[in-house]
Design a protein around this motif. Structure first.
Motif, PDB file in Angstrom:
ATOM      1  N   GLU A 185     -27.556   6.033 -43.615  1.00 32.01           N
ATOM      2  CA  GLU A 185     -28.407   5.512 -42.537  1.00 32.01           C
ATOM      3  C   GLU A 185     -28.508   3.991 -42.633  1.00 32.01           C
ATOM      4  O   GLU A 185     -28.376   3.272 -41.627  1.00 32.01           O
ATOM      5  CB  GLU A 185     -29.786   6.152 -42.672  1.00 32.01           C
ATOM      6  CG  GLU A 185     -30.628   6.150 -41.427  1.00 32.01           C
ATOM      7  CD  GLU A 185     -31.833   7.068 -41.588  1.00 32.01           C
ATOM      8  OE1 GLU A 185     -31.891   8.111 -40.921  1.00 32.01           O
ATOM      9  OE2 GLU A 185     -32.722   6.746 -42.402  1.00 32.01           O
TER      10      GLU A 185
ATOM     11  N   LYS B   2     -29.280  16.840 -37.414  1.00 31.79           N
ATOM     12  CA  LYS B   2     -28.193  17.270 -36.533  1.00 31.79           C
ATOM     13  C   LYS B   2     -26.843  16.801 -37.069  1.00 31.79           C
ATOM     14  O   LYS B   2     -25.858  17.559 -37.063  1.00 31.79           O
ATOM     15  CB  LYS B   2     -28.422  16.723 -35.123  1.00 31.79           C
ATOM     16  CG  LYS B   2     -27.410  17.204 -34.097  1.00 31.79           C
ATOM     17  CD  LYS B   2     -27.754  16.665 -32.716  1.00 31.79           C
ATOM     18  CE  LYS B   2     -26.712  17.087 -31.677  1.00 31.79           C
ATOM     19  NZ  LYS B   2     -27.042  16.538 -30.339  1.00 31.79           N
ATOM     20  N   ALA B   3     -26.775  15.571 -37.557  1.00 24.56           N
ATOM     21  CA  ALA B   3     -25.524  15.048 -38.106  1.00 24.56           C
ATOM     22  C   ALA B   3     -25.116  15.807 -39.361  1.00 24.56           C
ATOM     23  O   ALA B   3     -23.927  16.053 -39.607  1.00 24.56           O
ATOM     24  CB  ALA B   3     -25.664  13.554 -38.416  1.00 24.56           C
TER      25      ALA B   3
ATOM     26  N   GLY C 242     -24.926   8.551 -37.235  1.00 28.74           N
ATOM     27  CA  GLY C 242     -24.587   9.967 -37.244  1.00 28.74           C
ATOM     28  C   GLY C 242     -23.155  10.215 -37.678  1.00 28.74           C
ATOM     29  O   GLY C 242     -22.870  11.161 -38.430  1.00 28.74           O
TER      30      GLY C 242
ATOM     31  N   THR D  55     -22.217  12.427 -41.078  1.00 26.90           N
ATOM     32  CA  THR D  55     -21.344  13.607 -41.008  1.00 26.90           C
ATOM     33  C   THR D  55     -20.098  13.408 -41.861  1.00 26.90           C
ATOM     34  O   THR D  55     -19.701  14.296 -42.628  1.00 26.90           O
ATOM     35  CB  THR D  55     -20.949  13.897 -39.553  1.00 26.90           C
ATOM     36  OG1 THR D  55     -22.136  14.141 -38.774  1.00 26.90           O
ATOM     37  CG2 THR D  55     -20.048  15.119 -39.463  1.00 26.90           C
TER      38      THR D  55
ATOM     39  N   GLN E 209     -31.704  12.789 -39.483  1.00 28.15           N
ATOM     40  CA  GLN E 209     -30.260  13.028 -39.538  1.00 28.15           C
ATOM     41  C   GLN E 209     -29.880  14.503 -39.668  1.00 28.15           C
ATOM     42  O   GLN E 209     -28.743  14.821 -40.001  1.00 28.15           O
ATOM     43  CB  GLN E 209     -29.661  12.246 -40.714  1.00 28.15           C
ATOM     44  CG  GLN E 209     -29.926  10.763 -40.677  1.00 28.15           C
ATOM     45  CD  GLN E 209     -29.519  10.127 -39.347  1.00 28.15           C
ATOM     46  OE1 GLN E 209     -28.516  10.514 -38.754  1.00 28.15           O
ATOM     47  NE2 GLN E 209     -30.316   9.167 -38.889  1.00 28.15           N
TER      48      GLN E 209
ATOM     49  N   GLU F 228     -28.018   5.199 -33.421  1.00 32.15           N
ATOM     50  CA  GLU F 228     -27.866   6.623 -33.752  1.00 32.15           C
ATOM     51  C   GLU F 228     -26.409   7.067 -33.810  1.00 32.15           C
ATOM     52  O   GLU F 228     -26.026   7.848 -34.690  1.00 32.15           O
ATOM     53  CB  GLU F 228     -28.617   7.464 -32.710  1.00 32.15           C
ATOM     54  CG  GLU F 228     -28.527   8.959 -32.940  1.00 32.15           C
ATOM     55  CD  GLU F 228     -29.312   9.729 -31.898  1.00 32.15           C
ATOM     56  OE1 GLU F 228     -29.325  10.970 -31.982  1.00 32.15           O
ATOM     57  OE2 GLU F 228     -29.897   9.104 -31.002  1.00 32.15           O
TER      58      GLU F 228
END
Length: 411
Positions: free
Chosen positions: A287, A19-20, A392, A396, A17, A388
């Motif tokens: 998640e 990138k998120a 995500g 965020t 995770q 995903e």
């Protein structure tokens, strides 16, 4: 190395995770709040999910590249000791030296006596209000209770420094039963300076309970007084003891402390001090909520993880006994959870105090149940990748709206 005024321990149990999470920090940057990301994962977590420190670095590098993050970032060897630090040396540039287990052990009499004699003059300086509380008796208590832990931190720091010259150093004393008073913190920082540990962040144990994944249990007003004094202690210690100018307080189990974020935010802005907040655990729960809200396979897997956790509650909670407080009678039975919809599962799990379905005991148990997810191995990670997009979005939203905005923007 400079950590920056504001930093957050992010990362996540399975390294999926990043990138998120960076998306949330990029949103904060657009609001003028610069937060340095620190991917943290402890040796305990690596052992439970069968990963290696190199995996954390690689997942961080991938997230940084995919997100287009062009600012500093770090990888934290979280809660390490002399026993396990070597596996982290090549892959980390931030080391959290956990010396909680050495608090209360007696330092050699010669060392304790020398520390007392060297620093007793500080108890006579009443030029700053909080220093009026410093007494020779308090200095003696620190020499007897905390000096051995500081000596352990020094040995660990110098072991790391022999292998790499430039890294962020955090000293952690939070996983213990008794909080450090501001006066004790002052003398602990003096001891770290005496033993040549250039600490960048210090993680004390505060009064009240900082349980994993749920809000603060205690009196926020009492915490505010304590935290304000700690900020003054850190500020004064930097001036007096030649500690790094970026030294700041680190808050462990810092995620989801919604009642404290306005207090912390107000005080760090008042004194123009920094903060390091560790939040990695909350991401694993988002998640899991995303799996429940995703496809049928994801919901089925989330339910199975909970039902297995219910059967293995003592095993899962034992390593976290100082930072969780689960009332077993409030845990929903397996047969009930198995009938839940994805929305019902997520409502019980996600930290929304206004939602009558939110269950903090359910959330705390699942917080420590990532070991079971790891036992599903590729099945778990495949389900996360399939879902995903929704996962995500939750990650965020949770980091930006529930944490960053409440702490740094007071909204």
């Amino acid at each position: 190395m400079q950590l920056g005024t504001y930093s957050m321990g992010i990362g996540d149990r399975f390294g999926l995770q990043g990138k998120a999470q960076l998306r949330a920090l990029q949103m904060a940057a657009r609001e003028g709040i610069m937060i340095t990301p620190v991917w943290n994962k402890s040796n305990r977590e690596h052992e439970l999910v069968h990963s290696e420190p190199v995996d954390t670095r690689l997942s961080a590098e991938e997230a940084v590249q995919e997100a287009g993050w062009d600012k500093p970032w770090f990888v934290d060897a979280d809660h390490i000791s002399l026993v396990n630090v070597d596996r982290f040396l090549d892959h980390c540039n931030f080391f959290t030296l956990d010396v909680s287990d050495f608090i209360g052990k007696n330092a050699p009499g010669e060392a304790a006596g020398r520390f007392y004699r060297t620093n007793v003059s500080l108890t006579e300086d009443k030029s700053i209000p909080f220093l009026r509380e410093l007494t020779s008796e308090l200095l003696q208590t620190v020499a007897e209770k905390y000096l051995y832990a500081v000596m352990e931190a020094a040995e660990l720091y110098h072991h790391i420094h022999a292998h790499k010259k430039d890294f962020i150093c955090e000293v952690s004393m939070d996983e213990t039963d008794t909080p450090q008073t501001p006066g004790e913190l002052f003398f602990i920082l003096k001891a770290l300076a005496d033993y040549k540990v250039p600490v960048n962040t210090i993680a004390p144990k505060f009064s009240g309970r900082f349980n994993k994944g749920v809000d603060y249990a205690g009196d926020p007003e009492s915490f505010a007084r304590e935290f304000e004094q700690d900020l003054l202690v850190v500020r004064e210690a930097k001036k007096r003891f030649s500690l790094p100018p970026d030294l700041k307080i680190s808050i462990h189990s810092g995620s989801d402390k919604f009642s404290l974020y306005p207090v912390i935010g107000r005080l760090i802005r008042k004194y123009q001090e920094g903060i390091h907040l560790k939040t990695a655990g909350t991401t694993w729960l988002e998640e899991l909520a995303g799996l429940a809200l995703g496809d049928e396979d994801g919901l089925e897997l989330a339910k199975r993880i909970y039902i297995k956790a219910l059967d293995r509650i003592d095993e899962l909670t034992q390593p976290y006994k100082t930072v969780i407080d689960i009332k077993k009678e409030n845990l929903p039975p397996a047969e009930k959870v198995y009938q839940w919809s994805g929305n019902e599962f997520a409502a019980a799990l996600r930290h929304d105090p206004q939602n009558p379905s939110f269950n903090p005991d359910f959330r705390q148990l699942l917080h420590v149940a990532y070991k079971i997810a790891a036992e599903y191995s590729n099945i778990y990670t495949q389900n996360v990748r399939v879902n995903e997009r929704i996962i995500g979005e939750l990650v965020t939203d949770n980091l930006y709206n529930k944490h960053i905005r409440k702490l740094f923007l007071n909204t």
